[in-house]
Every structure is written in structure tokens, then in C-alpha cells.
Design a protein around this motif. Sequence first.
Motif, mmCIF file in Angstrom:
data_model
loop_
_atom_site.group_PDB
_atom_site.id
_atom_site.type_symbol
_atom_site.label_atom_id
_atom_site.label_comp_id
_atom_site.label_asym_id
_atom_site.label_seq_id
_atom_site.Cartn_x
_atom_site.Cartn_y
_atom_site.Cartn_z
ATOM 1 N N PRO A 214 -91.632 3.078 75.984
ATOM 2 C CA PRO A 214 -92.005 1.656 75.924
ATOM 3 C C PRO A 214 -90.804 0.732 75.774
ATOM 4 O O PRO A 214 -90.803 -0.376 76.329
ATOM 5 C CB PRO A 214 -92.921 1.555 74.687
ATOM 6 N N LEU A 215 -89.770 1.195 75.053
ATOM 7 C CA LEU A 215 -88.577 0.344 74.936
ATOM 8 C C LEU A 215 -87.918 0.184 76.310
ATOM 9 O O LEU A 215 -87.514 -0.921 76.697
ATOM 10 C CB LEU A 215 -87.593 0.939 73.916
ATOM 11 N N ILE A 219 -87.337 -3.312 78.264
ATOM 12 C CA ILE A 219 -86.014 -3.725 78.751
ATOM 13 C C ILE A 219 -86.113 -4.064 80.235
ATOM 14 O O ILE A 219 -85.555 -5.060 80.701
ATOM 15 C CB ILE A 219 -84.975 -2.608 78.474
ATOM 16 N N ASN A 220 -86.857 -3.261 80.979
ATOM 17 C CA ASN A 220 -87.033 -3.544 82.408
ATOM 18 C C ASN A 220 -87.668 -4.920 82.610
ATOM 19 O O ASN A 220 -87.175 -5.727 83.405
ATOM 20 C CB ASN A 220 -87.895 -2.453 83.050
ATOM 21 N N GLU A 221 -88.734 -5.190 81.887
ATOM 22 C CA GLU A 221 -89.412 -6.494 82.033
ATOM 23 C C GLU A 221 -88.447 -7.631 81.729
ATOM 24 O O GLU A 221 -88.381 -8.628 82.457
ATOM 25 C CB GLU A 221 -90.621 -6.586 81.083
ATOM 26 N N ALA A 222 -87.687 -7.469 80.655
ATOM 27 C CA ALA A 222 -86.760 -8.535 80.261
ATOM 28 C C ALA A 222 -85.651 -8.699 81.307
ATOM 29 O O ALA A 222 -85.277 -9.831 81.662
ATOM 30 C CB ALA A 222 -86.157 -8.219 78.890
ATOM 31 N N LEU A 223 -85.140 -7.592 81.807
ATOM 32 C CA LEU A 223 -84.051 -7.684 82.788
ATOM 33 C C LEU A 223 -84.541 -8.259 84.118
ATOM 34 O O LEU A 223 -83.825 -9.017 84.775
ATOM 35 C CB LEU A 223 -83.426 -6.305 83.019
ATOM 36 N N ILE A 224 -85.757 -7.894 84.520
ATOM 37 C CA ILE A 224 -86.312 -8.469 85.756
ATOM 38 C C ILE A 224 -86.323 -9.997 85.628
ATOM 39 O O ILE A 224 -85.900 -10.732 86.522
ATOM 40 C CB ILE A 224 -87.750 -7.958 86.018
ATOM 41 N N MET A 241 -79.856 5.421 75.281
ATOM 42 C CA MET A 241 -80.300 5.005 73.946
ATOM 43 C C MET A 241 -79.821 5.977 72.892
ATOM 44 O O MET A 241 -79.529 7.134 73.180
ATOM 45 C CB MET A 241 -81.829 4.943 73.885
ATOM 46 N N GLY A 242 -79.757 5.479 71.675
ATOM 47 C CA GLY A 242 -79.379 6.337 70.558
ATOM 48 C C GLY A 242 -80.048 5.842 69.289
ATOM 49 O O GLY A 242 -80.695 4.795 69.285
ATOM 50 N N ARG A 243 -79.883 6.629 68.237
ATOM 51 C CA ARG A 243 -80.462 6.235 66.941
ATOM 52 C C ARG A 243 -79.364 5.948 65.929
ATOM 53 O O ARG A 243 -78.381 6.681 65.846
ATOM 54 C CB ARG A 243 -81.351 7.348 66.386
ATOM 55 N N THR A 244 -79.570 4.905 65.163
ATOM 56 C CA THR A 244 -78.669 4.603 64.053
ATOM 57 C C THR A 244 -78.941 5.618 62.936
ATOM 58 O O THR A 244 -79.969 6.305 62.953
ATOM 59 C CB THR A 244 -78.933 3.184 63.506
ATOM 60 N N PRO A 245 -78.039 5.685 61.955
ATOM 61 C CA PRO A 245 -78.274 6.631 60.856
ATOM 62 C C PRO A 245 -79.616 6.405 60.149
ATOM 63 O O PRO A 245 -80.207 7.344 59.634
ATOM 64 C CB PRO A 245 -77.092 6.365 59.908
ATOM 65 N N ASP A 246 -80.115 5.168 60.160
ATOM 66 C CA ASP A 246 -81.416 4.956 59.508
ATOM 67 C C ASP A 246 -82.592 5.223 60.450
ATOM 68 O O ASP A 246 -83.742 4.971 60.117
ATOM 69 C CB ASP A 246 -81.501 3.555 58.877
#
Length: 311
Positions: A214-215, A219-224, A241-246
Motif C-alpha cells: 500500500p505504501l 507513492i505511485n498516486e502521489a508521483l503521478i 524501502m527500509g525500516r528504521t530501528p523503531d
Amino acid sequence: MLKPRMWPNRSKSTSPDALLPDTDGRLPERAQKPFDCTPVGILLTVKFTKLSTSQTPGKASNGEVGKALRGKAKQLYATDDPEVLWVEYKNSATAGDGEKKEDFAGKGRLNNLITTLIFDLLKKRGIDSHLVARVGETSQLVKKVTMFPLEIVLRNTAAGHFCSRLGVEEGIELKEPVLEYFLKNDDLHDPFVNDDDLVALGVCTREDLAEIAPLARRINEALIEIFAKIGIKLVDFKIEMGRTPDGTLLLADEITPDSCRLWDQRDGSGKVEHLDKDLFRRDLGDIIPAYEEVESRLAELAKSEGIEVAE
Ligand code: TMP
Ligand code: ASP
């Protein structure tokens, strides 16, 4: 000092997580370790108070030279903040698994500007990224995140490998956006994989995918919408994509004409005018004027939205 636990050995990537570890403080010449399906882990924290343009790449607080990790289009360094990495955008462009390679003066500067503008425009639309700050002509500070060893591709219009794989004509509008995953594995040339493959191999969990997909679509919708506002059709793109330590999932890496197909719509002729790396991949012309055009249109849009833009 930052020590990557495992890096994917991937020749095709332009991304920082394709960057390779060195063992003696010098820049590595080539990949050393094969990818073993373990998600790549390294990264950073961002302490905004510590950030400054005087932070130098490659210097840890103990004075040691930090790890330098090299990719085809970017180079990644540790900083004296263990939670922050320094990204250096390079002038090199590669295609065809790195078989084709050329340097374009100004490309690093333009891609640094373009990624920064796009991440700032996305942020305005509620989508956060690993970007901390653009700190120099070709450099950024970014949050250290644990990267998923995935190329996440979104397609709105048929092009590139979608066409060669499925035998459809380039330019056909897709009835809905297509989300694809490619596993970063050089030896296998970043194979196309599905959700089951990724879960079965332990690359990510169902829960990860339930967040990543979904992310990616948001992002696709926003970039379009962003590109439509500047007269550009967003044909397809690749993100990481990646994850922060939290545990927060973040858009990372870059979004540039290296990693997107962008077709100019301004002349209204209907003829495809590439504003992206296909100019280089297909020997269609110089990429720099096209990247400059993308940068200046994005900068204009960003200014109109009250975003601070580098002059
Ligand atoms: P593709 O049609 O070659 O699969 O490419 C889809 C999109 O992904 C296109 O916008 C270019 C981008 N891309 C990368 O950023 N890195 C890569 O290594 C490849 C193959 C594609
Ligand atoms: N970046 C990839 C390479 O280095 C391919 C591509 O973007 O088309 O070969």
C-alpha cells in the motif's frame, strides 16, 4: 563505526544498498559477498542537532576513516552519527547489468537535487522518506534504515521489461497500476519474484508486504499527480524501502530519472519524448538536458508549494 552485516551482491542497482563493503578503508572494487536472502541491515539514526554541513563523509568521531560503500551511481559513507549516512551522488550511468557505463558531468548534482525535490514534495503529501537533508551539491544525509533487498517497481504504462516479458506494445495504458518485486541478486540478475517467493525465502513477512504494497501504491498516486502537474507522464519507476530501528517503514534510496520512466507531455504531439535514463539505455541522446528539464520543472512546482528550493 558502521559495519554492514550483509550486503546484496547486485550489479544492476543504482542504490546505496547495492554498495559494497570495503575491508581496509579503501573503496572496494567489486562485490565480495553473495546475497543469501537475509534482509540487509545497516543504518542510521538521525539526530537533527548533530547535523551540519561540516559533517564529512567517511570520518567517524574517533577519527577513523569510515566504511565507504560504493554503488554504480551513488557512494555511501558512515558519518560520526551512527544513525546517519552520507550519500554521494556520482556522475556515472550504467545500463544492461553494468555492461554499459558512461560518466555524465553534472548528473550527480542533478540527481541529488531531483531526489531531494521529490522527497520534499512527497513529504508535503504525507509520505516520509529516509532523507534528512541535502548538504552539498552532490551529497545528502539520510537516516540509516535496514533495507529490504527489493526493487519495488510500479507501472502505469507498458514499457521496458513489462513489454519484452509479456509481448505488449510500449505505451499501452494499463487498466490499473502494476506492482512488481525484483529480488536484489546480482548473480540471478535481480529476478522477478512474487509475494509467496519473498515470504518463503524469508526476505520479508506477509506483514511487511501488507505495509510495503500500500505504501508503494500511495507513492505511485502521489508521483503521478506531481509529474502530471509539470507536464510529465510517469510511465513506471523503481523504489526501495527500509525500516528504521523503531520499525517504521520508510521510502529510501533515490527517485530520479535513473529510476523512473518519464515521458514529456508538453509538446502535445503524442510522440514519446524521454526525460529519463532510457536516453542512455537506448542511445537516444544526451541525458543531461533531460535531467535538467525535470529538475527545473520540479523546482518550480516545489517553490509554488512553499518548499525551500536550492538555487
Ligand atoms: P524495467 O522495465 O526495466 O523493469 O524497469 C522498470 C523501472 O525500474 C524503470 O523505470 C527503470 C527502473 N529500474 C531501475 O531503477 N533499476 C534497474 O536496475 C532496472 C532494471 C529498472
Ligand atoms: N541500473 C542498471 C544497471 O546498472 C540497469 C538499468 O537501470 O537499466 O545496469
